[in-house]
Design a protein around this motif. Structure first.
Motif, short mmCIF file in Angstrom:
data_model
loop_
_atom_site.label_atom_id
_atom_site.label_comp_id
_atom_site.label_asym_id
_atom_site.label_seq_id
_atom_site.Cartn_x
_atom_site.Cartn_y
_atom_site.Cartn_z
N LEU A 1 0.84 -1.20 0.00
CA LEU A 1 0.00 0.00 0.00
C LEU A 1 0.87 1.25 0.00
N LEU A 2 1.95 1.19 0.76
CA LEU A 2 2.90 2.30 0.87
C LEU A 2 4.30 1.72 0.74
N ARG A 3 5.15 2.45 0.02
CA ARG A 3 6.49 1.91 -0.24
C ARG A 3 7.52 3.03 -0.14
N ALA A 4 8.55 2.79 0.67
CA ALA A 4 9.66 3.73 0.79
C ALA A 4 10.93 3.06 0.27
N ARG A 5 11.70 3.81 -0.51
CA ARG A 5 12.97 3.29 -1.01
C ARG A 5 14.04 4.36 -0.83
N LEU B 1 2.50 -3.58 11.39
CA LEU B 1 3.94 -3.40 11.37
C LEU B 1 4.32 -2.53 12.56
N VAL B 2 5.13 -3.08 13.47
CA VAL B 2 5.57 -2.34 14.64
C VAL B 2 7.00 -1.87 14.43
N VAL B 3 7.23 -0.58 14.67
CA VAL B 3 8.56 0.01 14.54
C VAL B 3 9.11 0.23 15.94
N VAL B 4 10.29 -0.33 16.20
CA VAL B 4 10.92 -0.17 17.51
C VAL B 4 12.35 0.32 17.32
N GLY B 5 12.93 0.77 18.41
CA GLY B 5 14.31 1.25 18.37
C GLY B 5 14.54 2.20 19.51
N PRO B 6 15.78 2.46 19.87
CA PRO B 6 16.09 3.35 20.99
C PRO B 6 15.73 4.79 20.67
N ASN B 7 15.82 5.64 21.69
CA ASN B 7 15.59 7.07 21.49
C ASN B 7 16.53 7.61 20.41
N GLY B 8 15.96 8.43 19.50
CA GLY B 8 16.78 9.01 18.45
C GLY B 8 17.05 8.08 17.28
N ALA B 9 16.38 6.94 17.24
CA ALA B 9 16.62 5.98 16.16
C ALA B 9 16.02 6.43 14.83
N GLY B 10 15.03 7.36 14.89
CA GLY B 10 14.39 7.83 13.67
C GLY B 10 12.96 7.35 13.50
N LYS B 11 12.37 6.80 14.55
CA LYS B 11 11.03 6.21 14.45
C LYS B 11 9.97 7.25 14.08
N SER B 12 9.91 8.34 14.85
CA SER B 12 8.90 9.37 14.57
C SER B 12 9.17 10.07 13.24
N THR B 13 10.44 10.22 12.90
CA THR B 13 10.78 10.81 11.60
C THR B 13 10.29 9.93 10.47
N LEU B 14 10.48 8.61 10.60
CA LEU B 14 9.99 7.69 9.58
C LEU B 14 8.48 7.79 9.45
N LEU B 15 7.77 7.86 10.57
CA LEU B 15 6.32 7.95 10.52
C LEU B 15 5.88 9.23 9.81
N SER B 16 6.57 10.34 10.06
CA SER B 16 6.20 11.59 9.40
C SER B 16 6.44 11.53 7.90
N VAL B 17 7.47 10.80 7.48
CA VAL B 17 7.74 10.61 6.05
C VAL B 17 6.65 9.74 5.42
N LEU B 18 6.27 8.66 6.11
CA LEU B 18 5.24 7.78 5.59
C LEU B 18 3.88 8.48 5.53
N ALA B 19 3.66 9.43 6.45
CA ALA B 19 2.39 10.17 6.46
C ALA B 19 2.33 11.25 5.39
N VAL C 1 8.94 7.85 -1.76
CA VAL C 1 7.83 7.24 -1.03
C VAL C 1 6.64 7.25 -1.97
N THR C 2 6.05 6.09 -2.19
CA THR C 2 4.89 5.99 -3.07
C THR C 2 3.69 5.46 -2.30
N PHE C 3 2.52 5.96 -2.68
CA PHE C 3 1.26 5.55 -2.06
C PHE C 3 0.36 5.07 -3.19
N ASP C 4 -0.02 3.80 -3.13
CA ASP C 4 -0.82 3.21 -4.21
C ASP C 4 -0.10 3.33 -5.55
N GLY C 5 1.24 3.26 -5.50
CA GLY C 5 2.04 3.29 -6.72
C GLY C 5 2.36 4.67 -7.24
N ALA C 6 1.78 5.71 -6.64
CA ALA C 6 2.04 7.08 -7.08
C ALA C 6 2.93 7.79 -6.06
#
Length: 297
Positions: A21-25, A50-68, A78-83
């Motif tokens: 559904l969503l793809r990051a490369r 899909l659960v994202v884990v990692g220590p503080n500062g690993a980039g978790k919230s940053t990744l979520l903002s990119v996916l959003a 980052v593509t959504f539905d292929g676009a």
């Protein structure tokens, strides 16, 4: 939690080329010379949590903002539905993905039910608008805030605010849920309820990406786990394959025991605690305390 079936409005297709559904490369984010995300590859699949884990500062919230789509990567795609995600109109994107942030602030003393109704805004002017009241009632029930519906949002506890905001995201009826630490302020009952609702959403054909600090919850609820460390993907796979003693100990720079539950066989992920009284220096002459894994072996 209500077991009645839930209709889904305006489903988008998954990318037929990748099944995602969503793809990051190669997603990369840099701020003031610091790399927060470094070449992250990720497929978000319908039907899974899909659960994202990692220590503080690993980039978790940053990744979520990119996916959003709230932050454009400095490099990668980052593509959504292929676009390309950046080409999806905001109004359309709001119908297909809902975002729960770590901090949720409401500037005015709206009632909880009005906060939840805000989740219906993307559907204004569409046929789905006719279902608003039913959807809002169901979302209030799912998040266990029906009894709080008439309360003013600022008067709620931190956990109650978190649940009310979760209800708003559910009322949005997105196919993709992006949840950043949704259980942080919740008691045990509501942690389980929120994650059970996320699992139900995935089983109904949606997709869920949830950031968690609690590794035990990640082990219990994830279909797939992404481990981030220093902005890079350290592992991506099934919980049993990813949540290992060696990997987690290395990523968190702290001893972590991973072992089967003695009754259910489910994964237990527990940090190893130092022996002795909290705040007291360790006694170098005292025998070394065995790990929990050794105790249960």
């Amino acid at each position: 939690m209500s077991a009645r079936s839930r209709g889904t409005v305006g489903l988008v297709r998954t990318d037929r080329r990748t099944g995602a559904l969503l793809r990051a490369r190669g997603a990369t984010v840099r701020v003031d010379g610091t790399t927060l995300l470094d070449g992250v590859d990720l497929d978000v699949l319908a039907g899974e949590v899909l659960v994202v884990v990692g220590p503080n500062g690993a980039g978790k919230s940053t990744l979520l903002s990119v996916l959003a789509g709230d932050r454009a990567p400095d490099a990668g795609t980052v593509t959504f539905d292929g676009a390309p995600l950046a080409t999806v109109r905001p109004a359309e994107l709001a119908r297909h993905r809902g975002v729960l942030l770590q901090e949720n602030r409401v500037s005015f003393p709206f009632r909880v039910v009005d906060v939840v109704r805000m989740g219906r805004a993307p559907w204004r002017g569409t046929d789905a608008e006719d279902r608003d009241e039913d959807v809002v009632a169901r979302a209030l029930d799912d998040a266990d805030v029906t009894r709080l519906a008439a309360r003013r949002y600022p008067t709620l506890s931190g956990g109650e605010k978190s649940r009310a905001t979760f209800a708003r995201v559910l009322a949005q009826e997105p196919r993709l849920l992006l949840l950043d630490e949704p259980t942080a302020a919740l008691d045990v009952k509501h942690q389980e309820r929120v994650l059970a609702r996320a699992r139900e959403h995935a089983r109904a054909g949606g997709a869920v990406v949830v950031v968690l600090h609690d590794l035990a919850l990640a082990a219990a609820w994830a279909d797939r786990v992404l481990v981030l460390a220093g902005g890079r993907v350290a592992a991506d796979g099934a919980p049993a394959a990813v949540l290992t003693t060696d990997l987690l100990t290395a990523v968190y720079d702290h001893p972590v025991d991973v072992l089967p539950h003695p009754v259910t066989g489910a994964l237990l992920v527990l940090p190893r605690h130092a022996a002795g009284t909290v705040g007291a220096p360790a006694d170098p002459t005292a025998p070394t305390a065995p790990s929990l894994a050794e105790d249960l072996a």
